[in-house]
Design an enzyme around this catalytic site. Structure first.
Site, PDB file in Angstrom:
ATOM      1  N   ARG A   9       0.800  -1.187   0.138  1.00 40.24           N
ATOM      2  CA  ARG A   9       0.089  -0.003   0.027  1.00 40.24           C
ATOM      3  C   ARG A   9       1.037   1.330   0.010  1.00 40.24           C
ATOM      4  O   ARG A   9       0.479   2.130  -0.868  1.00 40.24           O
ATOM      5  CB  ARG A   9      -1.059   0.159   1.111  1.00 40.24           C
ATOM      6  CG  ARG A   9      -2.217  -0.876   1.416  1.00 40.24           C
ATOM      7  CD  ARG A   9      -2.579  -1.195   2.356  1.00 40.24           C
ATOM      8  NE  ARG A   9      -2.048  -1.684   3.617  1.00 40.24           N
ATOM      9  CZ  ARG A   9      -1.965  -1.993   4.903  1.00 40.24           C
ATOM     10  NH1 ARG A   9      -3.336  -1.647   5.172  1.00 40.24           N
ATOM     11  NH2 ARG A   9      -1.425  -2.564   5.588  1.00 40.24           N
ATOM     12  N   ASP A 120      -5.178  -4.040   3.402  1.00 41.50           N
ATOM     13  CA  ASP A 120      -3.739  -4.781   2.714  1.00 41.50           C
ATOM     14  C   ASP A 120      -4.294  -5.638   1.697  1.00 41.50           C
ATOM     15  O   ASP A 120      -5.011  -6.620   1.946  1.00 41.50           O
ATOM     16  CB  ASP A 120      -3.308  -5.382   3.954  1.00 41.50           C
ATOM     17  CG  ASP A 120      -1.698  -5.858   3.610  1.00 41.50           C
ATOM     18  OD1 ASP A 120      -1.367  -5.743   2.288  1.00 41.50           O
ATOM     19  OD2 ASP A 120      -1.011  -6.163   4.365  1.00 41.50           O
TER      20      ASP A 120
END
Length: 148
Positions: A9, A120
């Site tokens: 990310r 995630d």
């Protein structure tokens, strides 16, 4: 920009933000970096699925995972993170820094679509990386548009 491992990310968010400020010709006003709350992936390149996603969108990505350090809290104006765990870890770390000037926030707090958490994608698939990209793009654009 911070996530747990700094391979999915946060490097996507960093690359997206860098591209936006470069396109706006304001890159000289910004120092942009990304880092991890954990030590899991230090020294690793971004996840290949994230790299593929960025290639597809024509966004350069060049990062090696590192962990957040004390100086980050003293030198950055903002530390934007992806989820509540990151936020908790960062707030805990910042309490140990005397002269913390960084404002620690969820990147998702800037999302016009109100998706507060950027999940995630590590255990997901290409589509999950695409979702992260779209969220980062919306949030970084909105963040950049506000007065600093």
């Amino acid at each position: 920009l911070v996530s747990i491992g700094n391979i999915c990310r946060s490097p996507i968010a960093e690359a997206v933000f860098r591209k936006l400020v470069t396109d706006e010709k304001v890159e000289h006003k910004w120092r942009i970096d990304s880092a991890a709350t954990s030590t899991y992936e230090i020294g690793s390149p971004p996840d290949y699925r994230g790299q593929n996603c960025m290639k597809k969108h024509g966004i350069p990505m060049n990062h090696i995972a590192r962990q957040v350090i004390k100086e980050d809290f003293q030198t950055f104006d903002y530390i934007l993170c992806m989820d509540e765990n990151n936020l908790r870890d960062l707030n805990r770390k910042s309490n140990q820094v005397k002269d913390c000037k960084a404002k620690i926030e969820l990147l998702g707090s800037y999302d016009p679509q109100k998706q507060l958490i950027i999940e995630d994608p590590y255990y997901g698939n290409e589509k999950d990386f695409e979702t992260v990209y779209e969220q980062c793009l919306r949030c970084c654009k909105a963040f950049l548009e506000k007065p600093h």
